[in-house]
Design a protein around this motif. Structure first.
Motif, PDB file in Angstrom:
ATOM      1  N   ASP A 122      44.357  26.686  20.307  1.00 39.60           N
ATOM      2  CA  ASP A 122      45.307  25.799  19.640  1.00 39.60           C
ATOM      3  C   ASP A 122      46.710  26.406  19.679  1.00 39.60           C
ATOM      4  N   ARG A 123      47.692  25.545  19.804  1.00 42.05           N
ATOM      5  CA  ARG A 123      49.080  25.990  19.778  1.00 42.05           C
ATOM      6  C   ARG A 123      49.700  25.616  18.435  1.00 42.05           C
ATOM      7  N   TYR A 124      50.372  26.573  17.837  1.00 40.39           N
ATOM      8  CA  TYR A 124      51.066  26.367  16.571  1.00 40.39           C
ATOM      9  C   TYR A 124      52.557  26.633  16.801  1.00 40.39           C
ATOM     10  N   GLU A 125      53.371  25.655  16.505  1.00 41.15           N
ATOM     11  CA  GLU A 125      54.803  25.756  16.781  1.00 41.15           C
ATOM     12  C   GLU A 125      55.537  26.639  15.778  1.00 41.15           C
ATOM     13  N   ALA A 126      54.984  26.808  14.596  1.00 44.38           N
ATOM     14  CA  ALA A 126      55.673  27.594  13.563  1.00 44.38           C
ATOM     15  C   ALA A 126      54.668  28.458  12.822  1.00 44.38           C
ATOM     16  N   ALA A 127      54.701  29.755  13.085  1.00 42.93           N
ATOM     17  CA  ALA A 127      53.821  30.714  12.423  1.00 42.93           C
ATOM     18  C   ALA A 127      54.562  32.033  12.279  1.00 42.93           C
ATOM     19  N   SER A 128      54.075  32.882  11.388  1.00 46.91           N
ATOM     20  CA  SER A 128      54.690  34.191  11.181  1.00 46.91           C
ATOM     21  C   SER A 128      53.621  35.264  11.305  1.00 46.91           C
ATOM     22  N   TYR A 143      47.023  47.034  11.298  1.00 47.01           N
ATOM     23  CA  TYR A 143      46.548  45.854  10.558  1.00 47.01           C
ATOM     24  C   TYR A 143      47.386  44.660  10.983  1.00 47.01           C
ATOM     25  N   MET A 144      46.713  43.548  11.335  1.00 44.63           N
ATOM     26  CA  MET A 144      47.408  42.357  11.810  1.00 44.63           C
ATOM     27  C   MET A 144      47.025  41.154  10.956  1.00 44.63           C
ATOM     28  N   VAL A 145      48.024  40.385  10.530  1.00 48.19           N
ATOM     29  CA  VAL A 145      47.779  39.198   9.714  1.00 48.19           C
ATOM     30  C   VAL A 145      48.791  38.121  10.089  1.00 48.19           C
ATOM     31  N   VAL A 146      48.417  36.847   9.864  1.00 46.12           N
ATOM     32  CA  VAL A 146      49.287  35.744  10.253  1.00 46.12           C
ATOM     33  C   VAL A 146      49.358  34.716   9.137  1.00 46.12           C
ATOM     34  N   ALA A 147      50.478  34.020   9.045  1.00 51.49           N
ATOM     35  CA  ALA A 147      50.652  32.902   8.126  1.00 51.49           C
ATOM     36  C   ALA A 147      50.938  31.646   8.936  1.00 51.49           C
ATOM     37  N   VAL A 172      52.869  30.310  18.462  1.00 51.01           N
ATOM     38  CA  VAL A 172      51.769  31.175  18.913  1.00 51.01           C
ATOM     39  C   VAL A 172      50.635  30.296  19.436  1.00 51.01           C
ATOM     40  N   VAL A 173      49.769  30.899  20.222  1.00 48.34           N
ATOM     41  CA  VAL A 173      48.522  30.281  20.645  1.00 48.34           C
ATOM     42  C   VAL A 173      47.397  31.063  19.988  1.00 48.34           C
ATOM     43  N   ALA A 174      46.463  30.356  19.356  1.00 54.72           N
ATOM     44  CA  ALA A 174      45.344  31.009  18.677  1.00 54.72           C
ATOM     45  C   ALA A 174      44.036  30.446  19.215  1.00 54.72           C
ATOM     46  N   GLY A 175      43.034  31.292  19.326  1.00 52.23           N
ATOM     47  CA  GLY A 175      41.748  30.813  19.819  1.00 52.23           C
ATOM     48  C   GLY A 175      40.674  31.864  19.740  1.00 52.23           C
ATOM     49  N   VAL A 176      39.472  31.453  20.129  1.00 54.02           N
ATOM     50  CA  VAL A 176      38.305  32.333  20.118  1.00 54.02           C
ATOM     51  C   VAL A 176      38.009  32.757  21.544  1.00 54.02           C
ATOM     52  N   ILE A 177      37.842  34.042  21.737  1.00 57.00           N
ATOM     53  CA  ILE A 177      37.518  34.556  23.067  1.00 57.00           C
ATOM     54  C   ILE A 177      36.179  35.278  23.005  1.00 57.00           C
ATOM     55  N   ILE A 211      35.937  37.016  18.997  1.00 51.79           N
ATOM     56  CA  ILE A 211      37.019  37.338  18.076  1.00 51.79           C
ATOM     57  C   ILE A 211      38.051  36.216  18.094  1.00 51.79           C
ATOM     58  N   TYR A 212      38.647  35.968  16.941  1.00 56.19           N
ATOM     59  CA  TYR A 212      39.739  35.002  16.824  1.00 56.19           C
ATOM     60  C   TYR A 212      41.034  35.790  16.964  1.00 56.19           C
ATOM     61  N   ASP A 213      41.867  35.418  17.926  1.00 54.40           N
ATOM     62  CA  ASP A 213      43.047  36.223  18.226  1.00 54.40           C
ATOM     63  C   ASP A 213      44.257  35.333  18.468  1.00 54.40           C
ATOM     64  N   LEU A 214      45.433  35.983  18.558  1.00 54.88           N
ATOM     65  CA  LEU A 214      46.700  35.294  18.786  1.00 54.88           C
ATOM     66  C   LEU A 214      47.347  35.805  20.062  1.00 54.88           C
ATOM     67  N   TRP A 215      48.107  34.922  20.719  1.00 65.38           N
ATOM     68  CA  TRP A 215      48.833  35.307  21.922  1.00 65.38           C
ATOM     69  C   TRP A 215      50.225  34.674  21.904  1.00 65.38           C
ATOM     70  N   GLY A 216      51.129  35.258  22.661  1.00 65.08           N
ATOM     71  CA  GLY A 216      52.460  34.684  22.815  1.00 65.08           C
ATOM     72  C   GLY A 216      53.569  35.682  22.555  1.00 65.08           C
ATOM     73  N   ASP A 217      54.783  35.283  22.891  1.00 67.14           N
ATOM     74  CA  ASP A 217      55.941  36.158  22.695  1.00 67.14           C
ATOM     75  C   ASP A 217      56.151  36.511  21.231  1.00 67.14           C
ATOM     76  N   THR A 218      55.823  35.590  20.329  1.00 71.77           N
ATOM     77  CA  THR A 218      55.986  35.856  18.899  1.00 71.77           C
ATOM     78  C   THR A 218      55.130  37.041  18.478  1.00 71.77           C
ATOM     79  N   VAL A 219      53.895  37.075  18.987  1.00 72.81           N
ATOM     80  CA  VAL A 219      52.975  38.170  18.668  1.00 72.81           C
ATOM     81  C   VAL A 219      53.513  39.484  19.240  1.00 72.81           C
ATOM     82  N   ASN A 220      53.938  39.453  20.489  1.00 71.44           N
ATOM     83  CA  ASN A 220      54.464  40.672  21.119  1.00 71.44           C
ATOM     84  C   ASN A 220      55.700  41.189  20.395  1.00 71.44           C
TER      85      ASN A 220
END
Length: 350
Positions: free
Chosen positions: A170-176, A227-231, A277-282, A288-297
């Protein structure tokens, strides 16, 4: 109502079944008493009269039970117990056979009709108990599996995965996104017993987990001492930046409390950034449920290029919360893999 339906209701009624059971017991008792030594002929004739009355009852029983099958009387004989009942009752009306000792013994077999249902009922009861216990154990295992699944995946994602085991992205346009790392942990780990390291990390990260739960944030993972967390993921929320900022400041306060309680001097670097960000299960095993994208980096680089016990953020992030939090400008900072960014330190809420 058809005659067969009347017969069926009568045959299935509780009082009729109890009456027949009582008649069978009385028949057996009569046969037993009649054969006792010293019984006078008058008493014997009395028992024989009772037996004839009971045979009339059993004959009526056969008529009712066979009649309950209506136009298909042969269905009555589909049960071995019904066939035995019919044969015993029928033989008793054959002329000259009512005094045969063998036949009198065979009539005792009707008692088996009483014992068999009791045995079958007990077997059924035990099977039901076993099934109930198995279902209960299955429910407990299911609950354990679901709890384990929810420890790995967000609730919404776990429900989607259970409903349709397909690729989730899934793609989320606004996340922190927040990254936090214990400063100097590698050096600390080299001189500390492994058991103590695990105990300490568990205590610290359990505090962070509690904070994430209170702020309705989604913990993504821990990697070593990171430790990684997202809103705003997987449930979008308008206040994602504010929530992640509160989390960052609360983590620094919580670690300070831990240090005072445990006599430690641990320090934390924290980095924040907001954006798509893009979030998904791999994976199919140990997924694992993880995040990808420039925001994460970028959030990760804010942490790794940060300062101990400070929360470093990008300029874009500081603009999002300029009216709600205090920021201290750090200035241009060379960020590996990104270039020069003007960064800020999050200091406190207004």
């Amino acid at each position: 109502m058809a005659l067969a339906e009347h017969f069926k209701q009568l045959a299935e009624s509780r009082w009729f079944q109890r009456f027949i059971i009582g008649a069978i017991f009385l028949s057996v008792l009569s046969i037993g008493l009649e054969t006792l030594p010293g019984v006078t002929p008058e008493v014997t004739r009395g028992f024989q009269f009772v037996e004839r009355l009971l045979l009339g009852v059993f004959l009526a029983e056969m008529v009712v039970r066979i009649g309950a099958h209506g136009a298909r009387p042969w269905q009555f004989f589909g049960s071995a117990w019904n066939a035995l009942d019919f044969a015993i009752v029928a033989l008793c009306f054959v002329p000259g056979m009512d005094n045969l000792a063998v036949l009198r013994l065979v009539r005792l077999l009707r008692v088996l009709r009483l014992v068999a249902p009791l045995y079958e009922s007990e077997v059924i009861r035990r099977k039901n108990e076993e099934l109930a216990a198995a279902y209960h154990a299955l429910d407990e295992e299911k609950e354990k599996s679901e709890r384990l699944l929810l420890n790995v995946l967000p609730v919404l994602i776990a429900e989607r995965l259970k409903g349709s085991p397909q690729v989730i992205a899934d793609r989320y346009e606004a996340a922190s996104v927040l990254f936090a790392d214990i400063v100097g942990f590698s050096k600390f780990a080299r001189v500390t017993p492994p058991e103590q390291i695990v105990t300490m990390l568990d205590a610290v990260f359990s505090r962070f987990d509690h904070l994430a739960g209170e702020l309705r944030l989604e913990k993504i993972k821990t990697i070593g001492d990171c430790y990684m967390v997202v809103a705003g993921v997987p449930e979008p929320r308008a206040d994602h930046a504010e929530a992640i900022a509160q989390m960052a400041l609360a983590m620094l306060r919580s670690l300070g409390e831990f240090n005072r309680e445990q006599g430690q001097s641990l320090q934390l670097r924290v980095g924040l950034h907001s954006g798509p960000v893009v979030a998904g299960v791999i994976g199919r095993k140990k997924f694992i449920y993880d995040l990808w994208g420039d925001t994460v980096n970028t959030a990760s680089r804010m942490e790794s290029h940060g300062v101990p016990d400070r929360v470093q953020v990008t300029e874009e992030f500081s603009r999002l919360l300029a009216d709600k939090f205090h920021f201290e400008e750090r200035g241009p900072t060379e960020i590996k893999g990104i270039g020069t960014l003007n960064t800020f330190f999050l200091t406190a809420a207004k």
